[in-house]
Motif scaffolding. Structure first.
Motif, PDB file in Angstrom:
ATOM      1  N   LYS A  10       0.840  -1.209   0.000  1.00  0.00           N
ATOM      2  CA  LYS A  10       0.000   0.000   0.000  1.00  0.00           C
ATOM      3  C   LYS A  10       0.870   1.253   0.000  1.00  0.00           C
ATOM      4  CE  LYS A  10      -4.634  -0.424   1.859  1.00  0.00           C
ATOM      5  NZ  LYS A  10      -5.432  -0.377   3.077  1.00  0.00           N
ATOM      6  N   GLU A  13       2.411   1.806  -3.318  1.00  0.00           N
ATOM      7  CA  GLU A  13       1.415   2.355  -4.258  1.00  0.00           C
ATOM      8  C   GLU A  13       1.165   3.829  -3.991  1.00  0.00           C
ATOM      9  OE1 GLU A  13      -2.308   0.341  -4.298  1.00  0.00           O
ATOM     10  OE2 GLU A  13      -1.530  -1.286  -5.536  1.00  0.00           O
ATOM     11  N   ALA A  14       0.980   4.104  -2.682  1.00  0.00           N
ATOM     12  CA  ALA A  14       0.689   5.485  -2.296  1.00  0.00           C
ATOM     13  C   ALA A  14       1.846   6.391  -2.672  1.00  0.00           C
ATOM     14  CB  ALA A  14       0.425   5.555  -0.790  1.00  0.00           C
ATOM     15  N   ARG A  15       3.070   5.850  -2.423  1.00  0.00           N
ATOM     16  CA  ARG A  15       4.246   6.663  -2.715  1.00  0.00           C
ATOM     17  C   ARG A  15       4.340   6.949  -4.224  1.00  0.00           C
ATOM     18  NH1 ARG A  15       9.720   4.006  -1.454  1.00  0.00           N
ATOM     19  NH2 ARG A  15       9.043   3.746   0.679  1.00  0.00           N
ATOM     20  N   ASN A  16       4.103   5.890  -5.007  1.00  0.00           N
ATOM     21  CA  ASN A  16       4.124   6.059  -6.466  1.00  0.00           C
ATOM     22  C   ASN A  16       3.079   7.054  -6.933  1.00  0.00           C
ATOM     23  OD1 ASN A  16       6.245   4.437  -6.938  1.00  0.00           O
ATOM     24  ND2 ASN A  16       5.038   2.603  -7.441  1.00  0.00           N
ATOM     25  N   ARG A  17       1.881   6.949  -6.308  1.00  0.00           N
ATOM     26  CA  ARG A  17       0.801   7.856  -6.691  1.00  0.00           C
ATOM     27  C   ARG A  17       1.199   9.305  -6.402  1.00  0.00           C
ATOM     28  NH1 ARG A  17      -3.993   5.766  -3.834  1.00  0.00           N
ATOM     29  NH2 ARG A  17      -3.527   3.779  -4.834  1.00  0.00           N
ATOM     30  N   ARG A  18       1.844   9.441  -5.193  1.00  0.00           N
ATOM     31  CA  ARG A  18       2.255  10.781  -4.780  1.00  0.00           C
ATOM     32  C   ARG A  18       3.319  11.316  -5.736  1.00  0.00           C
ATOM     33  NH1 ARG A  18       2.613  10.592   1.331  1.00  0.00           N
ATOM     34  NH2 ARG A  18       4.516   9.454   0.846  1.00  0.00           N
ATOM     35  N   GLY A  20       3.778  10.387  -8.795  1.00  0.00           N
ATOM     36  CA  GLY A  20       3.099  10.660 -10.067  1.00  0.00           C
ATOM     37  C   GLY A  20       2.436  12.023 -10.035  1.00  0.00           C
ATOM     38  N   PHE A  21       1.785  12.301  -8.894  1.00  0.00           N
ATOM     39  CA  PHE A  21       1.096  13.593  -8.751  1.00  0.00           C
ATOM     40  C   PHE A  21       2.090  14.753  -8.841  1.00  0.00           C
ATOM     41  CE2 PHE A  21      -0.468  17.025  -5.987  1.00  0.00           C
ATOM     42  CZ  PHE A  21      -1.604  17.358  -6.713  1.00  0.00           C
TER      43      PHE A  21
ATOM     44  N   TRP B   4       9.922  12.375  -3.475  1.00  0.00           N
ATOM     45  CA  TRP B   4       9.263  13.691  -3.646  1.00  0.00           C
ATOM     46  C   TRP B   4       9.913  14.768  -2.796  1.00  0.00           C
ATOM     47  CZ3 TRP B   4       6.328  15.916   0.344  1.00  0.00           C
ATOM     48  CH2 TRP B   4       6.029  15.077   1.425  1.00  0.00           C
TER      49      TRP B   4
END
Lengths: 298, 429
Positions: A10, A13-18, A20-21, B4
Motif C-alpha cells: 500500500k 502504491e501510495a508513494r508512487n501515486r504521490r 506521479g502527482f 518527492w
C-alpha cells in the motif's frame, strides 16, 4: 493471504501515486496559470469597474456590467451581424473547400502544383492579404474599380466598397471564404482519400451513376469530417476580429465590439462581461452539438 | 530520503539560486524607454544617443523598448494594469492626458526637467498644452509636428489661384481642381473614424472659434460655430477623394498627383521630397474667423510606478536629449516630420544641414513658429479639459464626422448624438 505483507505494498502504491502527482503538478500549475486563472479573473472582473491604475481602487458594480450590456442595442446589432457572418462564411468556405477537394481528388496533370497553389491564401499572413484586398478595391488605383468602371464600364461610378455597410459585409465574408476555404479543402480531401476504392468499383459494377455514388458513398463518408470543420470554423469565426477590423469599420462583429470596449473605451469590466456572455453562448452551442452527435451515434 | 522530498529540495535550491543572483544584480540604475520608433534606422539613432548618454553617466543604463504603433496603447493599458509601466514613455498629447487622468505620471519629475532646461527655451504652446489643472507638467515636450494645407504651388499658379487660406479660397480651389472622371480631386483629407480625422477637422473648427467646452467645462458640440465648421467640412468633402480616407489614401493621393491640396502634418515632407515635389509644394494655415495653427507635441512621460532612482535617471536622460547637439541628432532621425519645440533650433545651421530641410528652405524654418500659438480641442484658457483624452479615445468626434460625410447621415442628428456621448463622458466619475 499474508496480512503482514499488505501494508508495504500500500505504501509503495501510495508513494508512487504521490510521485506521479508531483510529476503532473507542473502541468496542472501551468494549466491553472494560463487557463483557469485568466478565465476566473475574467469572471471576477465582469462584476467590477476596474481602474486602469492598480493603485486606484476598483469599484464593485455587481451585475451592473451585465445590465448595461443586455440593454445596449449595439450589442444585439453586433450579435446579429456576427451570426450572419458566421453562417455565410462557414457555409461558403465549407462548400468551396468541399468542391475543391472533390476536384483535387481526381487525377490530372499539374495536380500537385494546383494543390499547393490553393493553399496559398491560407498560409499567407493575414496582414498582407488584407493589404492586397484594400489595394484591389482602392478608389484611385484599384484593379477592381479599373475593370468594372474604366475598362468594362459595368458600373458608372466606383462603389464605396468598404464604406457601405451591406457591401462591406459581403466583402469581409468573401475575404474570409477565400482565405480559409483551404482548411476545409485539406480536411475533406484527407477523408476522401481514406475511402476504399473497392467501394467505388462495386458501385460501378452495380451501375450506379455519379450523383448516386456521391450521395450514397462519398457524402456519408466525409460527413463526420464536414461536421467537425463546421463546428471548428463556427467557433473560430464567432470570435473573428483581425481581418474584419483591418478591412473596414462598417462591420461591427462581436469581436470588434469587444476590442473597442476593452481597448478603445478602456471599459475592462464591461469587456469582461461581454466575454463571459460570449463564452456561455459558444459553450451552449458546443454542448448542444456534442449531445446531438452523441444521440445520433446511439 | 523520499523521492518527492528530493524534488522539493531541488526546486527550493533553484529558487534560492535565483534569489541570490537577483540580489547580486545591484549596480547601475536601469530603466526602460518605450517608444514607437520600430524602424531599424531610427532605433540605431536612438541607441547611438543612449550610448553617448551612458558614456557620460556610467551609473545609468537605458533599455529602449520599441513597440509597433498599432499595439502601443493596448500594451500601455496592460502594463498599467500590472503596475509594470516603464519609467519613460514616448506618447502623443492625447495619450499623455489619459495617463495623467489615471495618475500614473510623475508630474514633479516632468516639471523638474522642463524647469532645469528652462521653460523659456521651449515655444510657449508646446509646454502649455502639457500643463495640468494644477499647473504641473504631465509630460515633457520633445518634438512636434504641425498640420495644415499642403498645396501644389505650380498648379495654383497655372490657374492664378491664391494660396488656400480663407475658407472660401479653399472651397473655390477644391472646386476648380475637381475632376473625378480623370481621378483628379480638389482636396484630400482624413474622413475615417480615427484620430487622424479628429485632428484634421479640429483645425477647421478652431479656425472658426468652435470650441468643445464652455467656460464651465460642459461640452458644446452643437454650437452654431461647430455646426458651421462641420457643414463647411461636408461641403469640402464634395471635392475630396470619396470614402473613409486614412493616412495611406490621403498621402498616396497627394504624392501621386491625384489631388491639388491635402490636409496633413509635416510628416508628409519626406514622401514629397522623395517624389521630387519639395519645390512645388506650399503650406497654408486655414483661416475662418481666425487662423488656427494646429499641431501635436510628441511627449515624454516619466511614470510614477517605478522606483525613485529610475524616475531620476529618466529625468537625466530627458535633459540629455534636450541638449542641442543631441536634440538635432534626434530630429534628423526623420527630418521634416518632427520639428523642434526648442526655440532657436529651427534656424540653427547644424539643424538645417540636411538635404531635405535645405530643399524646403524657409518653410522648414518657419513651421516650428506654429508652436508658439498652438491650438487644439479641449485645451482652453491655458488648461486641458481632464476628459479630453477620454473623448478622443472613444472616437466620438471622428465617428460623427465619418457618418455625416461618408455615410450621408443627418448633420444635426449626429452632432446631437456626439454631444450626448460627450456629456456622458464628462458626467462619468
Amino acid at each position: 493471504m499474508n496480512q503482514a505483507t499488505l501494508p508495504p505494498i500500500k505504501t509503495l502504491e501510495a508513494r508512487n501515486r504521490r510521485l506521479g502527482f508531483i510529476f503532473v503538478l507542473p502541468a496542472l500549475v501551468l494549466i491553472g496559470a494560463v487557463i483557469l486563472y485568466p478565465v476566473g479573473y475574467n469572471i471576477y472582473l465582469s462584476f467590477w469597474k476596474p481602474a486602469l491604475n492598480p493603485a486606484k481602487p476598483d469599484t464593485l458594480v455587481g451585475l451592473g456590467n451585465y445590465a448595461r450590456l443586455l440593454s445596449d442595442p449595439e450589442f444585439y446589432a453586433s450579435l446579429g451581424v456576427t451570426f450572419a457572418y458566421v453562417a455565410i462564411t462557414v457555409a461558403g468556405s465549407t462548400l468551396l473547400g468541399g468542391a475543391a477537394a472533390l476536384l483535387m481528388n481526381r487525377r490530372f496533370p499539374g495536380r500537385k502544383l494546383a494543390r499547393s497553389a490553393l493553399l496559398l491564401s491560407y498560409v499567407s499572413p493575414v496582414i498582407s492579404s488584407v493589404f492586397v484586398w484594400i489595394y484591389l478595391f482602392n478608389g484611385l488605383y484599384g484593379m477592381i474599380d479599373y475593370v468594372l468602371v474604366d475598362a468594362l464600364k459595368i458600373l458608372p461610378v466606383a462603389p464605396q466598397w468598404f464604406d457601405n455597410p451591406a457591401l462591406s459585409l459581403v466583402l469581409v465574408c468573401l475575404f474570409d471564404i477565400w482565405r480559409v476555404f483551404p482548411f476545409a479543402l485539406i480536411m475533406i480531401l484527407s477523408s476522401l482519400q481514406a475511402i476504399d476504392s473497392s467501394v467505388y468499383e462495386a458501385a460501378a459494377i452495380d451501375g450506379a451513376g455519379p450523383w448516386t455514388v456521391f450521395r450514397r458513398i462519398t457524402l456519408p463518408e466525409i460527413l463526420p469530417v464536414v461536421a467537425s470543420v463546421v463546428t471548428l470554423r463556427s467557433i473560430w469565426n464567432f470570435y473573428k476580429f483581425e481581418d474584419v477590423y483591418l478591412l473596414t469599420k462598417q462591420v461591427p462583429l462581436i469581436g470588434v465590439y469587444l476590442y473597442r470596449t476593452a481597448f478603445t473605451v478602456n471599459d475592462l469590466g464591461l469587456a469582461s462581461a461581454i466575454s463571459v456572455v460570449l463564452f456561455l453562448i459558444i459553450m451552449g452551442a458546443v454542448v448542444a452539438l456534442a449531445s446531438r452527435n452523441k444521440g445520433e451515434r446511439v | 530520503m523520499k523521492p518527492w522530498h528530493k524534488v522539493i529540495l531541488a526546486v527550493l535550491a533553484v529558487l534560492a539560486l535565483g534569489v541570490s543572483c537577483a540580489k547580486k544584480a545591484e549596480g547601475p540604475t536601469t530603466f526602460e524607454f518605450m517608444h514607437t520608433y520600430v524602424e531599424e534606422d531610427r532605433q540605431q539613432v536612438i541607441q547611438g544617443l543612449i550610448d553617448a548618454f551612458q558614456a557620460e553617466r556610467s551609473d545609468i543604463v537605458v533599455k529602449q523598448v520599441p513597440v509597433s504603433e498599432d499595439a502601443f496603447w493596448t500594451r500601455i493599458t496592460t502594463l498599467m494594469q500590472g503596475a509594470k509601466l516603464p519609467a519613460l514613455i514616448d506618447v502623443s498629447v492625447d495619450q499623455a492626458r489619459l495617463l495623467a487622468a489615471s495618475d500614473v505620471v510623475d508630474t514633479a519629475a516632468c516639471s523638474r526637467v522642463v524647469n532645469d532646461v528652462g521653460p523659456g527655451s521651449f515655444y510657449a504652446g508646446a509646454t502649455s498644452v502639457l500643463k495640468g489643472a494644477d499647473g504641473a507638467m504631465f509630460g515633457v515636450p520633445l518634438t512636434g509636428w504641425v498640420q495644415g494645407i499642403w498645396y501644389r504651388k505650380d498648379l495654383f499658379a497655372q490657374k492664378g489661384l491664391p494660396a488656400p487660406e480663407k475658407w472660401a479660397e479653399i472651397l473655390a480651389a477644391a472646386k476648380a481642381f475637381h475632376d473625378p472622371a480623370n481621378k483628379k480631386y480638389g482636396i484630400v483629407f482624413a474622413t475615417e473614424a480615427s484620430d487622424f480625422t479628429e485632428q484634421t477637422f479640429s483645425q477647421f473648427a478652431l479656425s472658426n472659434d468652435a470650441r468643445l467646452f464652455d467656460a464651465a467645462g460642459a461640452p458644446v458640440f452643437t454650437s452654431a460655430e461647430m455646426k458651421e465648421a462641420v457643414a463647411f467640412y461636408r461641403d469640402l468633402y464634395k471635392y475630396c477623394l470619396p470614402g473613409s480616407n486614412g493616412f495611406t489614401q490621403v498621402k498616396d493621393a497627394f504624392a501621386g498627383g491625384n489631388a491639388a491640396m491635402v490636409v496633413y502634418s509635416t510628416y508628409i515632407l519626406g514622401s514629397l521630397f522623395d517624389q521630387g515635389m519639395a519645390d512645388k509644394v506650399g503650406f497654408a494655415v486655414p483661416e475662418g474667423s481666425r487662423p488656427a495653427s494646429f499641431g501635436m507635441v510628441s511627449t515624454e512621460v516619466i511614470t510614477n510606478s517605478v522606483p525613485q532612482a529610475q524616475r531620476d535617471a529618466a529625468a537625466e536622460f530627458m535633459k540629455f536629449l534636450l541638449r542641442k547637439e543631441n536634440y538635432i541628432a534626434w530630429m534628423h532621425m526623420a527630418p521634416g516630420g518632427p520639428n523642434p519645440v526648442l526655440k532657436g533650433v529651427a534656424s540653427d545651421a547644424a539643424y538645417l544641414d540636411h538635404p531635405l530641410l535645405k530643399a524646403y528652405g524657409q518653410t522648414a524654418v518657419d513651421i516650428p513658429e506654429a508652436f508658439s500659438d498652438l491650438a487644439m480641442f479641449g485645451f482652453q484658457d491655458g488648461v486641458t479639459h481632464p476628459k479630453m483624452g477620454e473623448i478622443s479615445a472613444k472616437m466620438i468626434i471622428p465617428t460623427a464626422l465619418n457618418k455625416i460625410l461618408v455615410q450621408g447621415a443627418n448633420l444635426d442628428a449626429e452632432l446631437d448624438k456626439a454631444q450626448k456621448a460627450m456629456e456622458d463622458v464628462v458626467a462619468a466619475q
